[in-house]
Scaffold this active site. Structure first.
Site, mmCIF file in Angstrom:
data_model
loop_
_atom_site.group_PDB
_atom_site.id
_atom_site.type_symbol
_atom_site.label_atom_id
_atom_site.label_comp_id
_atom_site.label_asym_id
_atom_site.label_seq_id
_atom_site.Cartn_x
_atom_site.Cartn_y
_atom_site.Cartn_z
ATOM 1 N N HIS A 196 25.995 16.731 37.621
ATOM 2 C CA HIS A 196 26.757 17.509 36.638
ATOM 3 C C HIS A 196 27.607 16.592 35.748
ATOM 4 O O HIS A 196 28.835 16.719 35.686
ATOM 5 C CB HIS A 196 27.642 18.549 37.337
ATOM 6 C CG HIS A 196 28.012 19.690 36.439
ATOM 7 N ND1 HIS A 196 28.102 20.990 36.868
ATOM 8 C CD2 HIS A 196 28.337 19.731 35.104
ATOM 9 C CE1 HIS A 196 28.459 21.774 35.859
ATOM 10 N NE2 HIS A 196 28.608 21.024 34.782
ATOM 11 N N ARG A 253 23.282 25.789 33.899
ATOM 12 C CA ARG A 253 23.811 26.187 35.206
ATOM 13 C C ARG A 253 22.627 26.376 36.148
ATOM 14 O O ARG A 253 21.586 26.924 35.755
ATOM 15 C CB ARG A 253 24.600 27.499 35.117
ATOM 16 C CG ARG A 253 25.936 27.392 34.417
ATOM 17 C CD ARG A 253 26.976 26.566 35.192
ATOM 18 N NE ARG A 253 28.280 26.549 34.545
ATOM 19 C CZ ARG A 253 28.699 25.584 33.719
ATOM 20 N NH1 ARG A 253 27.933 24.541 33.459
ATOM 21 N NH2 ARG A 253 29.919 25.649 33.189
HETATM 22 P P1 NAP Z 1 27.239 28.938 23.364
HETATM 23 O O1 NAP Z 1 27.738 28.320 22.118
HETATM 24 O O2 NAP Z 1 27.907 30.174 23.857
HETATM 25 O O3 NAP Z 1 25.680 29.229 23.155
HETATM 26 C C1 NAP Z 1 24.945 29.978 24.051
HETATM 27 C C2 NAP Z 1 23.547 30.210 23.495
HETATM 28 O O4 NAP Z 1 22.756 30.877 24.490
HETATM 29 C C3 NAP Z 1 23.552 31.118 22.260
HETATM 30 O O5 NAP Z 1 22.616 30.669 21.323
HETATM 31 C C4 NAP Z 1 23.142 32.468 22.821
HETATM 32 O O6 NAP Z 1 22.444 33.303 21.914
HETATM 33 C C5 NAP Z 1 22.176 32.034 23.909
HETATM 34 N N1 NAP Z 1 22.037 33.110 24.907
HETATM 35 C C6 NAP Z 1 22.999 33.718 25.651
HETATM 36 N N2 NAP Z 1 22.486 34.680 26.421
HETATM 37 C C7 NAP Z 1 21.168 34.706 26.156
HETATM 38 C C8 NAP Z 1 20.093 35.506 26.619
HETATM 39 N N3 NAP Z 1 20.282 36.482 27.517
HETATM 40 N N4 NAP Z 1 18.863 35.257 26.119
HETATM 41 C C9 NAP Z 1 18.664 34.295 25.193
HETATM 42 N N5 NAP Z 1 19.640 33.498 24.708
HETATM 43 C C10 NAP Z 1 20.870 33.711 25.194
HETATM 44 O O7 NAP Z 1 27.272 27.909 24.562
HETATM 45 P P2 NAP Z 1 27.314 26.304 24.491
HETATM 46 O O8 NAP Z 1 28.684 25.840 24.174
HETATM 47 O O9 NAP Z 1 26.187 25.833 23.659
HETATM 48 O O10 NAP Z 1 27.065 25.951 26.044
HETATM 49 C C11 NAP Z 1 25.916 26.399 26.721
HETATM 50 C C12 NAP Z 1 26.081 26.203 28.218
HETATM 51 O O11 NAP Z 1 25.957 24.816 28.534
HETATM 52 C C13 NAP Z 1 27.452 26.569 28.795
HETATM 53 O O12 NAP Z 1 27.551 27.957 29.016
HETATM 54 C C14 NAP Z 1 27.499 25.775 30.075
HETATM 55 O O13 NAP Z 1 27.005 26.539 31.144
HETATM 56 C C15 NAP Z 1 26.553 24.611 29.812
HETATM 57 N N6 NAP Z 1 27.250 23.315 29.806
HETATM 58 C C16 NAP Z 1 26.923 22.386 30.734
HETATM 59 C C17 NAP Z 1 27.530 21.161 30.730
HETATM 60 C C18 NAP Z 1 27.167 20.105 31.727
HETATM 61 O O14 NAP Z 1 27.876 19.111 31.871
HETATM 62 N N7 NAP Z 1 26.071 20.235 32.437
HETATM 63 C C19 NAP Z 1 28.510 20.865 29.762
HETATM 64 C C20 NAP Z 1 28.830 21.841 28.832
HETATM 65 C C21 NAP Z 1 28.187 23.071 28.847
HETATM 66 P P3 NAP Z 1 23.172 33.896 20.606
HETATM 67 O O15 NAP Z 1 23.343 32.697 19.704
HETATM 68 O O16 NAP Z 1 22.199 34.876 20.083
HETATM 69 O O17 NAP Z 1 24.484 34.466 21.067
HETATM 70 C C1 GLV Z 2 30.509 22.017 31.998
HETATM 71 O O1 GLV Z 2 29.657 22.289 32.772
HETATM 72 C C2 GLV Z 2 31.016 22.907 31.013
HETATM 73 O O2 GLV Z 2 30.623 24.078 31.018
HETATM 74 O O3 GLV Z 2 31.847 22.476 30.197
#
Ligand code: NAP
Ligand code: GLV
Length: 306
Positions: free
Chosen positions: A269, A221
């Protein structure tokens, strides 16, 4: 009883049809044209106008239509209901594929050749020596991305909130270890959720801790990054280039100086877009779970913010 699709600015016919097939006895309606708001029990939501869920007095659960829930949780009037999000192997594959392409783009110096082409310059160069990758966020997406780059031959480190033990990944945790996690990385990839703890977390101290010549990729983000610090690190070092897929304001306004920066690659995005056909079954499953009072799949911890 009905499901409301609250996903402004997106064509929803396909999602509506597929959900209808999965749930033939339930009305699937597209907000704001709801026949009876009091009949809505379940809402599939993405970037909802704040306040719009409050009229749904019988709502039981909120299903985010993506992985990141920041835009949902930022609504100060959000009803106190369970929220779930998308976790989907197809989304993970898309993210891995995008990042593999971007890292190879820089490895092959395509950023340099693209600039040379604009000036009709013929100047061959060997590939950049990129050997280490740090992934910020080791969740569903970050964990898979870290594993992918290990398999591709990179030394991989990762940073998360809690301590992790991942084979093949040097894991760091917590604020105190962020700079250590990135100090040796040729490429740093941001896959953190946007929460109060991560907003502007990638600041001047962070960028100044990077290795000279490092490449930064943000697919999480925009608001996680302090843009002034990013630009300073590109102009005065240590950063060589940045690829940005996400922005504080989207679409990125036409007059934003980021568009013209020679060391920034912008994508709109697109790194991992929710795939309607692969997520319908988990949405339908969550609807049934909500109706039966069972825990949702892929629940969000509203206090933690992800
Ligand atoms: P997730 O499974 O919730 O993983 C989040 C990771 O971030 C976890 O390892 C968490 O640590 C870590 N984290 C959270 N807060 C933190 C902090 N304060 N300090 C250090 N580490 C921290 O999320 P995900 O499914 O992998 O997705 C991640 C993000 O990608 C989404 O939230 C979204 O914003 C983004 N995204 C973008 C797109 C795009 O098209 N650009 C698509 C999909 C997702 P813990 O493991 O210790 O909880
Ligand atoms: C896209 O940005 C998602 O969070 O799925």
């Amino acid at each position: 009883m009905s499901i409301a699709l609250i996903i402004p600015d997106r064509k929803l016919d396909d999602l509506q049809q597929r959900l209808q097939q999965a749930l033939p006895d339930t009305a699937i309606e597209i907000w704001p044209e709801l026949e009876d708001p009091a009949a809505v029990e379940f809402a599939v939501v993405w970037k909802q106008p704040h306040g719009c869920l409050n009229g749904l007095v019988n709502l039981e659960a909120i299903q985010c239509f993506g992985a990141g829930v920041d835009s949902i949780l930022s609504d100060p009037t959000l009803p106190d209901l369970p929220v779930s999000r998308i976790v989907d192997p197809a989304l993970t594959d898309a993210m891995v594929g995008y990042l593999d392409g971007i890292v190879n783009y820089y490895r092959l110096q395509l950023d340099v050749f693209s600039r040379q082409q604009q000036q009709s310059v013929w100047r061959p160069k060997s590939p950049r020596k990129l050997s280490s990758v740090t992934v910020l966020g080791l969740g569903e997406l970050g964990g898979a991305v870290a594993e992918h780059f290990h398999k591709a031959g990179y030394q991989v480190a990762g940073w998360a909130r809690s301590g992790k033990h991942l084979q093949n990944v040097q894991c760091y945790a917590g604020d105190a270890q962020l700079q250590q996690a990135v100090a040796a990385a040729d490429v740093v990839i941001c896959l953190l959720p946007l929460t109060p703890a991560t907003e502007n977390r990638l600041n001047q101290d962070f960028f100044q801790a990077l290795k000279p010549g490092a490449i930064f990729i943000n697919v999480a983000r925009g608001a996680i990054v302090d843009e002034t610090a990013l630009l300073a690190a590109l102009e005065q070092g240590p950063l060589a280039a940045a690829c940005l897929d996400v922005f504080r304001r989207e679409p990125l306004p036409g007059n934003d100086p980021l568009w013209q920066h020679p060391a920034i690659l912008i994508t709109p995005h697109v790194s991992a877009v929710t795939n309607v056909s692969t997520v319908v079954s988990q949405i339908a499953d969550n609807y049934r779970r909500a109706q039966q009072g069972r825990p949702l799949l892929n629940p969000v911890d509203r206090l933690r913010g992800y």
